[in-house]
Design a protein around this motif. Structure first.
Motif, short mmCIF file in Angstrom:
data_model
loop_
_atom_site.label_atom_id
_atom_site.label_comp_id
_atom_site.label_asym_id
_atom_site.label_seq_id
_atom_site.Cartn_x
_atom_site.Cartn_y
_atom_site.Cartn_z
N TYR A 96 0.86 -1.22 0.05
CA TYR A 96 0.11 0.06 0.04
C TYR A 96 1.03 1.36 -0.09
CZ TYR A 96 -3.64 -3.11 1.58
OH TYR A 96 -4.78 -4.30 1.59
N TRP A 113 -4.26 6.68 1.83
CA TRP A 113 -3.77 5.37 1.57
C TRP A 113 -4.26 5.05 -0.08
CZ3 TRP A 113 -0.88 2.40 4.46
CH2 TRP A 113 -1.01 2.40 5.92
N GLN A 115 -5.08 1.78 -2.84
CA GLN A 115 -5.82 0.78 -2.80
C GLN A 115 -4.92 -0.42 -2.78
OE1 GLN A 115 -8.97 1.59 -2.55
NE2 GLN A 115 -9.92 0.84 -4.38
N GLY A 116 -3.85 -0.30 -2.78
CA GLY A 116 -2.90 -1.56 -2.85
C GLY A 116 -2.49 -2.50 -4.15
#
Length: 123
Positions: A96, A113, A115-116
């Motif tokens: 992330y 953050w 979404q990864g």
């Protein structure tokens, strides 16, 4: 609002390399934000992989990746990179991207953050 979009994940054999990228967008994003990468493997807590201050002069790393990973940023492109070398199966996780108004990424309460992106290292 700030959006972070990661790319570069995938499947690689142990000993191989990958380069992750994260592009930031949004009117409120500032180049003064610290940025970095966390990862989370199945059944484990999210952990810091690497962070970098807004100037790009102060990188820092989690103990498990020191000497193998390198973080950098290009403020003109609003992008942070993570070069991952000598990958091990235990590096398998969702990675992330993170950004925060503090000088150093905090342990909790990260502002933004991504979404990864999945990184899988086969043995």
């Amino acid at each position: 609002q700030v959006q972070l979009v990661e790319s570069g994940g995938g499947l690689v054999q142990a000993g191989g390399s990958l380069r992750l990228s994260c592009v930031a967008s949004g009117r409120t994003f500032s180049s003064y934000y610290s940025m970095g990468w966390f990862r989370q493997a199945p059944g484990k807590e999210r952990e810091l992989v690497a962070g970098i201050d807004w100037t790009g002069a102060i990188p820092y790393y989690g103990n498990s990746v020191k000497g193998r990973f390198a973080i950098s940023r290009d403020n003109a492109k609003r992008t942070v990179y993570l070069q991952m070398n000598s990958l091990k199966p235990e590096d398998t996780a969702v990675y992330y991207c993170a950004a925060d108004r503090q000088t150093v990424l905090p342990d909790k309460g990260i502002d933004y953050w991504g979404q990864g992106t999945q990184v899988t290292v086969s043995s």
